[in-house]
Write a protein that holds these residues in place. Sequence first.
Motif, short mmCIF file in Angstrom:
data_model
loop_
_atom_site.label_atom_id
_atom_site.label_comp_id
_atom_site.label_asym_id
_atom_site.label_seq_id
_atom_site.Cartn_x
_atom_site.Cartn_y
_atom_site.Cartn_z
N ARG A 61 10.29 21.39 -12.67
CA ARG A 61 9.92 21.54 -11.26
C ARG A 61 9.89 20.15 -10.64
NH1 ARG A 61 4.24 20.51 -11.08
NH2 ARG A 61 3.27 20.86 -13.10
N ALA A 62 10.05 20.10 -9.34
CA ALA A 62 10.06 18.82 -8.64
C ALA A 62 8.69 18.16 -8.77
CB ALA A 62 10.40 19.03 -7.18
N ALA A 63 8.69 16.84 -8.94
CA ALA A 63 7.44 16.10 -9.08
C ALA A 63 6.73 15.94 -7.74
CB ALA A 63 7.71 14.73 -9.70
N ILE A 64 7.48 15.98 -6.64
CA ILE A 64 6.88 15.89 -5.31
C ILE A 64 7.47 16.99 -4.43
CG2 ILE A 64 6.39 13.42 -5.41
CD1 ILE A 64 8.84 13.02 -3.59
N SER A 65 6.73 17.37 -3.41
CA SER A 65 7.21 18.42 -2.51
C SER A 65 8.34 17.87 -1.64
CB SER A 65 6.07 18.91 -1.62
OG SER A 65 5.70 17.89 -0.69
N LYS A 66 9.11 18.79 -1.11
CA LYS A 66 10.20 18.42 -0.20
C LYS A 66 9.62 17.69 1.01
CE LYS A 66 14.03 20.46 2.37
NZ LYS A 66 14.73 21.72 2.68
N VAL A 70 17.26 12.61 -17.22
CA VAL A 70 17.20 11.33 -16.50
C VAL A 70 16.19 11.41 -15.37
CG1 VAL A 70 18.53 9.79 -14.99
CG2 VAL A 70 19.53 10.60 -17.13
N MET A 71 16.21 12.53 -14.63
CA MET A 71 15.27 12.71 -13.53
C MET A 71 13.83 12.76 -14.03
SD MET A 71 17.44 15.42 -11.23
CE MET A 71 16.24 15.55 -9.90
N HIS A 72 13.62 13.34 -15.19
CA HIS A 72 12.29 13.37 -15.79
C HIS A 72 11.83 11.95 -16.13
CE1 HIS A 72 9.38 13.96 -19.16
NE2 HIS A 72 8.89 14.81 -18.28
N ALA A 73 12.72 11.17 -16.71
CA ALA A 73 12.39 9.79 -17.05
C ALA A 73 12.09 8.96 -15.80
CB ALA A 73 13.54 9.16 -17.85
N LYS A 74 12.76 9.25 -14.70
CA LYS A 74 12.55 8.54 -13.43
C LYS A 74 11.29 9.02 -12.70
CE LYS A 74 16.33 7.73 -10.80
NZ LYS A 74 17.64 8.02 -10.13
N GLY A 75 10.73 10.15 -13.14
CA GLY A 75 9.56 10.69 -12.48
C GLY A 75 9.86 11.60 -11.30
N GLY A 114 0.79 -1.22 0.00
CA GLY A 114 0.00 0.00 0.00
C GLY A 114 0.82 1.27 0.00
N VAL A 115 2.13 1.16 0.12
CA VAL A 115 2.99 2.34 0.13
C VAL A 115 3.72 2.39 -1.20
CG1 VAL A 115 4.94 3.49 1.24
CG2 VAL A 115 3.32 2.20 2.62
N PRO A 116 3.41 3.40 -2.03
CA PRO A 116 4.05 3.47 -3.34
C PRO A 116 5.54 3.73 -3.20
CG PRO A 116 2.79 5.45 -2.94
CD PRO A 116 2.52 4.52 -1.80
N SER A 117 6.32 3.15 -4.08
CA SER A 117 7.76 3.34 -4.05
C SER A 117 8.13 4.57 -4.85
CB SER A 117 8.44 2.11 -4.64
OG SER A 117 9.83 2.28 -4.63
N LEU A 118 9.03 5.36 -4.30
CA LEU A 118 9.56 6.52 -5.00
C LEU A 118 10.95 6.16 -5.50
CD1 LEU A 118 8.60 9.42 -2.56
CD2 LEU A 118 7.47 8.80 -4.69
N PRO A 119 11.33 6.68 -6.65
CA PRO A 119 12.69 6.43 -7.11
C PRO A 119 13.67 7.07 -6.14
CG PRO A 119 11.51 7.86 -8.66
CD PRO A 119 10.57 7.52 -7.55
N ARG A 120 14.74 6.37 -5.85
CA ARG A 120 15.76 6.90 -4.93
C ARG A 120 16.69 7.82 -5.69
NH1 ARG A 120 15.17 4.31 -0.29
NH2 ARG A 120 14.42 2.20 -0.32
N PRO A 121 16.63 9.12 -5.39
CA PRO A 121 17.52 10.05 -6.09
C PRO A 121 18.97 9.87 -5.62
CG PRO A 121 16.13 11.22 -4.52
CD PRO A 121 15.71 9.79 -4.49
N THR A 122 19.88 10.05 -6.55
CA THR A 122 21.30 10.05 -6.22
C THR A 122 21.62 11.35 -5.49
OG1 THR A 122 21.95 11.16 -8.26
CG2 THR A 122 21.82 8.75 -8.34
N GLU A 123 22.82 11.46 -4.97
CA GLU A 123 23.23 12.70 -4.29
C GLU A 123 23.16 13.89 -5.24
OE1 GLU A 123 23.66 14.59 -0.96
OE2 GLU A 123 23.63 12.40 -0.97
N ALA A 124 23.60 13.70 -6.48
CA ALA A 124 23.54 14.79 -7.47
C ALA A 124 22.10 15.16 -7.79
CB ALA A 124 24.29 14.38 -8.74
N GLU A 125 21.22 14.17 -7.87
CA GLU A 125 19.81 14.45 -8.13
C GLU A 125 19.17 15.19 -6.96
OE1 GLU A 125 18.89 10.70 -11.14
OE2 GLU A 125 18.52 10.46 -8.99
N LEU A 126 19.57 14.82 -5.73
CA LEU A 126 19.06 15.54 -4.56
C LEU A 126 19.49 17.00 -4.57
CD1 LEU A 126 19.42 13.03 -1.59
CD2 LEU A 126 17.32 14.11 -2.42
N GLU A 127 20.69 17.25 -5.05
CA GLU A 127 21.18 18.62 -5.15
C GLU A 127 20.29 19.43 -6.11
OE1 GLU A 127 25.39 20.98 -5.87
OE2 GLU A 127 25.36 18.80 -5.95
#
Length: 130
Positions: free
Chosen positions: A72-77, A53-58, A4-17
Amino acid sequence: MTAGVPSLPRPTEAELEILRVLWSRKECTVREVHEALRGGQSGYTTALKMLQVMHAKGLVLRDDSSRAHVYRAAISKERAQRWFLGDLVRRLFDGSSSQLVMQALGNDEASPAELKAIRNLLDELDREDS
């Protein structure tokens, strides 16, 4: 992953930046992201490729209605923090939030202001449960 908990793609450190830039500015062109990253020290094409790449990952949304694509970010911080923290609690602390808090407070010395904020949150949670 818990049912019941959707999985989010795990951003890399560079993607988090990049996400931090987007969260703070709401939306940016590739050039704006490029300039925000280490003062523009990384290459423009690197920023472009990362955003693609981040767009393709959602992880990001893209408005390509104008010549300069706007991201823009797909989800809020806050939503990302809740999901990743919940995932951490489930995987590392056997689902126990109190174990996480005890470990965090035991490892680092919290400032008086942080301790007051924690007490206020606990008081608020107690009132909600009553």
